[in-house]
Scaffold this motif. Structure first.
Motif, PDB file in Angstrom:
ATOM      1  N   GLN A 827       0.986  -0.822  -0.120  1.00 21.34           N
ATOM      2  CA  GLN A 827       0.305   0.304  -0.102  1.00 21.34           C
ATOM      3  C   GLN A 827       0.914   1.221  -0.379  1.00 21.34           C
ATOM      4  N   ARG A 828       1.076   1.809  -1.486  1.00 18.69           N
ATOM      5  CA  ARG A 828       2.313   2.587  -1.639  1.00 18.69           C
ATOM      6  C   ARG A 828       1.921   4.062  -0.989  1.00 18.69           C
ATOM      7  N   THR A 829       0.432   4.554  -0.820  1.00 20.71           N
ATOM      8  CA  THR A 829      -0.178   5.729  -0.553  1.00 20.71           C
ATOM      9  C   THR A 829      -0.351   5.684   0.798  1.00 20.71           C
ATOM     10  N   ILE A 830      -0.832   4.486   1.757  1.00 19.48           N
ATOM     11  CA  ILE A 830      -0.838   4.723   2.805  1.00 19.48           C
ATOM     12  C   ILE A 830       0.844   4.811   3.975  1.00 19.48           C
ATOM     13  N   CYS A 831       2.019   4.228   3.391  1.00 15.96           N
ATOM     14  CA  CYS A 831       2.802   3.329   3.762  1.00 15.96           C
ATOM     15  C   CYS A 831       3.741   5.738   3.524  1.00 15.96           C
ATOM     16  N   HIS A 832       3.041   6.305   2.667  1.00 21.85           N
ATOM     17  CA  HIS A 832       3.414   7.397   2.141  1.00 21.85           C
ATOM     18  C   HIS A 832       3.085   8.666   3.349  1.00 21.85           C
ATOM     19  N   TYR A 833       1.654   7.908   3.788  1.00 19.04           N
ATOM     20  CA  TYR A 833       0.667   8.769   5.289  1.00 19.04           C
ATOM     21  C   TYR A 833       1.622   8.500   5.968  1.00 19.04           C
ATOM     22  N   ILE A 834       1.334   6.788   6.532  1.00 15.51           N
ATOM     23  CA  ILE A 834       2.373   6.672   7.779  1.00 15.51           C
ATOM     24  C   ILE A 834       3.588   6.938   8.486  1.00 15.51           C
ATOM     25  N   VAL A 835       4.696   7.218   6.776  1.00 11.02           N
ATOM     26  CA  VAL A 835       6.156   7.836   6.850  1.00 11.02           C
ATOM     27  C   VAL A 835       6.255   9.136   7.205  1.00 11.02           C
ATOM     28  N   GLU A 836       5.672  10.087   6.486  1.00  8.65           N
ATOM     29  CA  GLU A 836       5.739  11.396   6.955  1.00  8.65           C
ATOM     30  C   GLU A 836       4.847  12.026   8.419  1.00  8.65           C
ATOM     31  N   ALA A 837       4.074  11.152   8.629  1.00 10.59           N
ATOM     32  CA  ALA A 837       3.798  11.527  10.115  1.00 10.59           C
ATOM     33  C   ALA A 837       4.412  10.772  10.876  1.00 10.59           C
ATOM     34  N   GLY A 838       5.799  10.312  10.692  1.00 11.48           N
ATOM     35  CA  GLY A 838       6.943  10.019  11.422  1.00 11.48           C
ATOM     36  C   GLY A 838       7.672   8.427  12.497  1.00 11.48           C
ATOM     37  N   ALA A 839       6.222   7.528  11.468  1.00 10.50           N
ATOM     38  CA  ALA A 839       6.984   6.473  11.828  1.00 10.50           C
ATOM     39  C   ALA A 839       8.458   6.582  11.547  1.00 10.50           C
ATOM     40  N   SER A 840       8.323   5.128  12.380  1.00  9.30           N
ATOM     41  CA  SER A 840       9.840   4.405  12.621  1.00  9.30           C
ATOM     42  C   SER A 840      10.073   3.829  11.281  1.00  9.30           C
ATOM     43  N   LEU A 841      11.546   3.621  10.957  1.00  8.19           N
ATOM     44  CA  LEU A 841      11.629   2.593   9.767  1.00  8.19           C
ATOM     45  C   LEU A 841      12.379   1.801   9.603  1.00  8.19           C
ATOM     46  N   MET A 842      12.861   1.748  11.567  1.00  7.58           N
ATOM     47  CA  MET A 842      13.960   0.306  11.789  1.00  7.58           C
ATOM     48  C   MET A 842      13.983   0.294  12.626  1.00  7.58           C
ATOM     49  N   LYS A 843      12.502   0.009  13.079  1.00 11.55           N
ATOM     50  CA  LYS A 843      11.735  -1.107  13.712  1.00 11.55           C
ATOM     51  C   LYS A 843      11.190  -2.261  13.283  1.00 11.55           C
ATOM     52  N   THR A 844      11.941  -3.693  14.088  1.00  7.67           N
ATOM     53  CA  THR A 844      11.741  -5.047  13.101  1.00  7.67           C
ATOM     54  C   THR A 844      10.575  -5.676  13.402  1.00  7.67           C
ATOM     55  N   ASP A 845      10.132  -7.049  13.309  1.00  3.84           N
ATOM     56  CA  ASP A 845       9.157  -7.454  13.697  1.00  3.84           C
ATOM     57  C   ASP A 845       9.995  -8.692  14.589  1.00  3.84           C
ATOM     58  N   GLN A 846       9.348  -9.371  14.930  1.00  2.00           N
ATOM     59  CA  GLN A 846      10.133 -11.068  15.743  1.00  2.00           C
ATOM     60  C   GLN A 846      10.514 -11.347  14.175  1.00  2.00           C
ATOM     61  N   GLN A 847      10.811 -11.602  13.048  1.00  2.00           N
ATOM     62  CA  GLN A 847      11.136 -12.574  12.031  1.00  2.00           C
ATOM     63  C   GLN A 847      12.841 -11.538  11.822  1.00  2.00           C
ATOM     64  N   GLY A 848      12.633  -9.967  12.309  1.00  2.00           N
ATOM     65  CA  GLY A 848      14.289  -9.257  12.380  1.00  2.00           C
ATOM     66  C   GLY A 848      13.894  -8.296  11.219  1.00  2.00           C
ATOM     67  N   ASP A 849      12.632  -8.177  10.569  1.00  2.00           N
ATOM     68  CA  ASP A 849      12.690  -7.329   9.285  1.00  2.00           C
ATOM     69  C   ASP A 849      12.140  -5.948   9.687  1.00  2.00           C
ATOM     70  N   THR A 850      12.751  -5.411   9.029  1.00  2.00           N
ATOM     71  CA  THR A 850      12.240  -3.848   8.693  1.00  2.00           C
ATOM     72  C   THR A 850      11.093  -3.539   8.108  1.00  2.00           C
ATOM     73  N   PRO A 851      10.373  -2.208   7.734  1.00  2.00           N
ATOM     74  CA  PRO A 851       9.360  -2.423   6.696  1.00  2.00           C
ATOM     75  C   PRO A 851       9.937  -2.884   5.181  1.00  2.00           C
ATOM     76  N   ARG A 852      11.565  -1.802   5.229  1.00  2.00           N
ATOM     77  CA  ARG A 852      11.911  -1.940   4.034  1.00  2.00           C
ATOM     78  C   ARG A 852      12.314  -3.432   3.143  1.00  2.00           C
ATOM     79  N   GLN A 853      12.096  -4.481   3.944  1.00  2.39           N
ATOM     80  CA  GLN A 853      12.140  -5.151   3.923  1.00  2.39           C
ATOM     81  C   GLN A 853      11.553  -6.349   3.901  1.00  2.39           C
ATOM     82  N   ARG A 854      10.274  -6.236   4.296  1.00  2.00           N
ATOM     83  CA  ARG A 854       8.788  -6.951   4.284  1.00  2.00           C
ATOM     84  C   ARG A 854       8.369  -6.794   2.601  1.00  2.00           C
TER      85      ARG A 854
END
Length: 885
Positions: A827-854
């Motif tokens: 969801q490109r537009t939604i990702c853009h909204y969330i990143v613009e709002a200040g969400a961290s792009l360095m957080k990882t999930d339980q598999q160790g993946d960042t949003p970029r890796q997802r």
């Protein structure tokens, strides 16, 4: 009959190598040890160079099928993810273990040379197309004019196009478009044929093998006699020789790239040049410097050079040309990748590279005007009149350079540069950020100002210009810095001599008149320099004798040192031949080549935020939709962008704008720049120093777009509610429950249900009635998680604008943030909204993946590239904030 044609077509393709259309086979023995050959990322100039060798760079491109196909794909056999590489010269993508498999399908890269033994070297030759299968292709088919149907799925095996990696022509992969006779036809080398060095000019020479000893001695004696008449390097045997076929229309180009310039920009841009040109005309300066290449190509008629780097890189190339004494000397153009880039600004190449397409840069180099640049000799010798008490242990008797192109200075500015240089040499790890570098410069300048280390400069120097002693005038001025200036620009674009027309007592300043400008600076005039001021104009002269009575910091074109008491003589050395970026010949009409340029243009102005620009650079139409209208300006039909800028800034000062339709009262920041929306496949920025070279009609059609890095982006759009603005009245919003008496606030389950059902009106009503937007369900999922899962942009936007910031990085039980979810769903537009709002792009999930890796796992390469860009930006911001603290 049609089936028979198809079978014949496929057989011809396989036979010719378009399975994968390969160039002619290499000379015997060229493939010996192929499986053991290293994976190269640079051009091989040795005897063992392989014909048609690829130039590999690591890539994160995951949306393209491995070029070797399923039959030979090692990764497919292993059923696991492996690294990928991309050839810069032909743009195929393969898994790293699959590189050796390219031999099995007989596919080599576009040939960059020819074998001297393959045919008579005097025989005229031509370049053949290098056809490559493409599963993705932009543009339109050259035969039928229709676009290419894109296959976005990862495992799409269907070939949609066949294109040539030399001329970039592309055809549909079917008999009706790509005819068999096109396989072997000569290639035109494309729109940049005038600057491309054909591979037919570059011959691999065979090392002579003499069997008779007497013959060896005879030839060696003859060789020495011939070598004595040649240049210092000309007699040495080289594996490659250049045999040009001159043409008056050609302007062959050598590209020298300094990969360390511009924060690694050089390392990235070199790949683009390898794609557009012959790889053997592109050189990495970190691999040995420019001398070998210039010596090899010295016989090429009408040669031009493109120096990609800072002013120091340009000076390096000019000094090498001096040593080789090429006649005539090739003119040098500049792609500015450094920090100051004052020479590039003077010659209209701008203050730094942003994102202009390389194809446009090549056109500018080809069309540029040839001009002259004065170069000045510096000769320093110890001052015999200086006493031993004036000696300084840290001082040197030698200048860092004996020639300068831009300026020579002494005093305050040189002291600050020297402090920075010495600190960086001692602790290089502390100077890996431009922000840190600027902070250090500012701190050093301030401390030097407080200490007043240069306040007595006038007492310790004597300046004689063209026989006239300026020392009394300098002692009256009491400058803390003196600059001997060759070009109008200094200190990253300032004008220390003043703007043209401001100095009536002197001749206009030029870079080719054989005169230096001598300027004195007090601390007041130095401070005013950054806001348009200038120094004290002392004189214009052809020769300078400068005598110092003690050790003083000096700098030559940005290279500093502390020079012991010396006598320095400055005189004209020679003139270098340069390429100046030219203004287009005429203002192109706004709508059609046949229509005359109108007397006046009424044109809509719209601004784009940096967030939208980076997120939507791949989609021109969506970027236009994301722009914010500012109003309408009326300008003359032949206006350049400098004049247009004045009208736009005047528009901002008017209460409603000139016929303004602007729905936002947000003012433009001083950092805004123009965007070219018409001359390339995407928008790109125009450097402010180049605005006088571009007409309005060249970069816009009906509407002109500008980029403002401080614009709020999507949240500034009038149709989206913002946290600070009252909510718009909506027909779906009844009177809030909180206004209907003392009713209890809605439960979290009600809010969750509204988010699940994508019911924006209900969610808005419940929130106004006192609903808690931070509510989580039994799996710790927030309302934002549910809004993302349903793909509701409207609900996501509302939650981002009204919920507390902690909702952005809240994780559910499997460690996923809402950004992880949006990236996984593409969801490109939604990702853009969330990143613009200040969400961290360095957080990882339980598999160790960042949003970029997802996003990469979801095979959305464009989204992954955007998230990687923003992740890098966040890391830099965090580092700079920590440094500031």
């Amino acid at each position: 009959m049609h089936l028979r044609k198809q079978v014949s077509y496929r057989k011809a393709i396989t036979k010719s190598g378009l399975q994968h259309l390969a160039p002619p086979p290499p000379a015997p023995g060229a493939l010996c040890g192929e499986s053991e050959r290293q994976i190269r990322s640079t051009v091989d100039w040795s005897e063992s160079a392989t014909y048609g060798e690829h130039i590999w760079f690591e890539t994160n491109v995951s949306g393209d099928f491995c070029y070797v196909g399923e039959q030979y794909c090692v990764a497919k056999m292993l059923q696991k993810s492996v690294s990928r590489r991309k050839c810069a010269a032909c743009k195929i993508v393969v898994h790293t273990p699959c590189i050796e498999q390219l031999e099995k399908i007989n596919f080599r890269c576009k040939p960059s040379f020819r074998e001297s033994g393959s045919r008579n070297v005097r025989e005229p030759t031509f370049v053949r197309h290098h056809w490559v299968h493409r599963r993705r292709q932009d543009g339109k088919c050259r035969h039928c004019g229709k676009g290419f149907q894109q296959k976005f799925t990862f495992h799409s095996k269907e070939i949609v196009a066949i294109s040539c990696s030399w001329c970039k022509q592309a055809y549909h992969s079917k008999v009706s478009c790509f005819m068999l006779q096109q396989i072997e036809e000569p290639c035109s080398l494309g729109v940049h044929a005038a600057v491309v060095i054909p591979p037919t000019w570059i011959l691999r020479a065979r090392r002579p093998q003499n069997t008779l000893k007497a013959s060896k001695k005879k030839k060696r004696a003859s060789f020495k006699r011939k070598s004595s008449k040649k240049g210092p390097e000309e007699g040495r045997w080289r594996p490659f020789i250049i045999r040009p076929t001159p043409s008056p229309l050609m302007k062959p180009l050598l590209v020298f790239v300094n990969p360390k310039s511009g924060g690694n920009q050089g390392a990235k841009i070199i790949q683009s040049f390898l794609w557009y040109l012959n790889p053997r005309q592109v050189f990495d300066l970190s691999q040995g410097g420019p001398k070998e290449a210039l010596e090899m190509y010295r016989r090429v008629h009408n040669l031009r050079i493109l120096a990609c780097g800072g002013d120091g890189t340009v000076g390096w190339i000019l000094s090498t040309l001096d040593q080789l004494r090429l006649k005539p000397p090739p003119p040098v153009a500049i792609l500015p990748l450094g920090t100051g880039n004052d020479l590039a600004r003077t010659l209209n190449w701008g203050g730094g590279y942003t994102d202009e397409p390389v194809s446009k840069i090549l056109s500018h180099v080809e069309e540029g005007n040839v001009v002259q640049l004065d170069r000045w000799d510096l000769r320093a010798e110890p001052n015999p009149e200086a006493g031993p008490e004036e000696r300084d242990e840290g001082a040197t008797d030698r200048l860092p350079l004996d020639v300068f192109n831009n300026y020579f200075s002494l005093g305050f500015d040189a002291h600050v540069t020297l402090e920075f240089h010495e600190s960086r040499e001692a602790n290089p790890e502390k100077f890996n950020s431009r922000f840190r570098n600027k902070m250090f410069y500012a701190g050093t300048a301030f401390s030097d100002f407080l200490m007043g280390s240069s306040k007595d400069l006038a007492k310790h120097i004597r300046v004689v210009c063209d026989g006239m002693d300026l020392t009394p005038k300098i002692q009256d001025l009491k400058p803390q810095c003196i600059v001997f200036l060759n070009i109008p620009r200094y200190c990253a674009g300032t004008m220390p001599w003043g703007h043209p027309g401001e100095h009536h007592d002197f001749e206009p300043q030029r870079h080719d008149d054989g005169y230096l400008e001598v300027i004195g600076f007090t601390m007041t005039s130095l401070a005013a320099l950054q806001v348009g001021g200038h120094g004290e104009r002392l004189t214009q002269c052809r020769e300078v004798v400068l005598t110092t009575a003690k050790a003083i910091p000096v700098q030559v074109d940005g290279e500093p040192c502390k020079l012991a008491a010396s006598r320095i003589r400055i005189a004209l050395r020679n003139q270098a031949t340069m390429v100046q970026k030219a203004k287009r010949r005429s203002a192109a009409p706004l709508h059609s080549d046949q229509q005359p340029v109108p007397e006046q243009l009424r044109i809509q102005v719209s601004s784009v935020s940096m967030h939208d620009y980076e997120a939507l650079h791949y989609d021109k139409e969506r970027l236009k939709e994301a722009s914010v209208p500012l109003g309408t300006v009326v300008v003359p039909g032949d206006s350049d962008l400098e004049l247009c800028r004045a009208h736009i800034e005047r528009l901002q000062q008017e209460p409603d704008g000139a016929g303004a339709k602007s729905p936002t009262c947000q003012k433009l920041s001083p950092k805004w720049c123009f965007l070219d929306a018409t001359t390339a496949s995407r928008f790109y920025r125009i450097d402010r120093a180049q605005e006088h070279l571009n007409y309005v009609t060249e970069i816009a059609q009906d509407e002109i777009y500008i980029l403002d890095p401080e614009l709020r982006g999507a949240s500034a759009r009038p149709d989206l509610p913002t946290p600070t603005s009252p909510l718009p009245t909506s027909p779906c919003s009844p009177t809030p429950r909180s206004l209907q008496g003392d009713a209890a606030p809605p439960s979290g389950e009600e809010l969750m249900e509204a988010a699940r059902r994508n019911d924006f009106c209900k969610l808005q009503e419940l929130h106004r009635a006192g609903g808690d937007l931070t509510y989580r369900d039994e799996r710790s999922r927030t309302l934002l998680h549910h809004a993302v899962s349903t793909g509701s942009k409207e609900v996501v936007r509302y939650l981002l604008d009204h919920a507390p910031p902690e909702i952005l990085d809240a994780v559910e039980e499997n460690g996923e943030t809402c950004l992880h979810q949006a990236a996984a769903l593409g969801q490109r537009t939604i990702c853009h909204y969330i990143v613009e709002a200040g969400a961290s792009l360095m957080k990882t999930d339980q598999q160790g993946d960042t949003p970029r890796q997802r996003a990469e796992k979801a095979l959305d390469t464009e989204l992954a590239a955007y998230l990687e860009n923003r992740q890098h930006y966040q890391m830099i911001q965090r580092e700079d904030q920590e440094t500031t603290v």
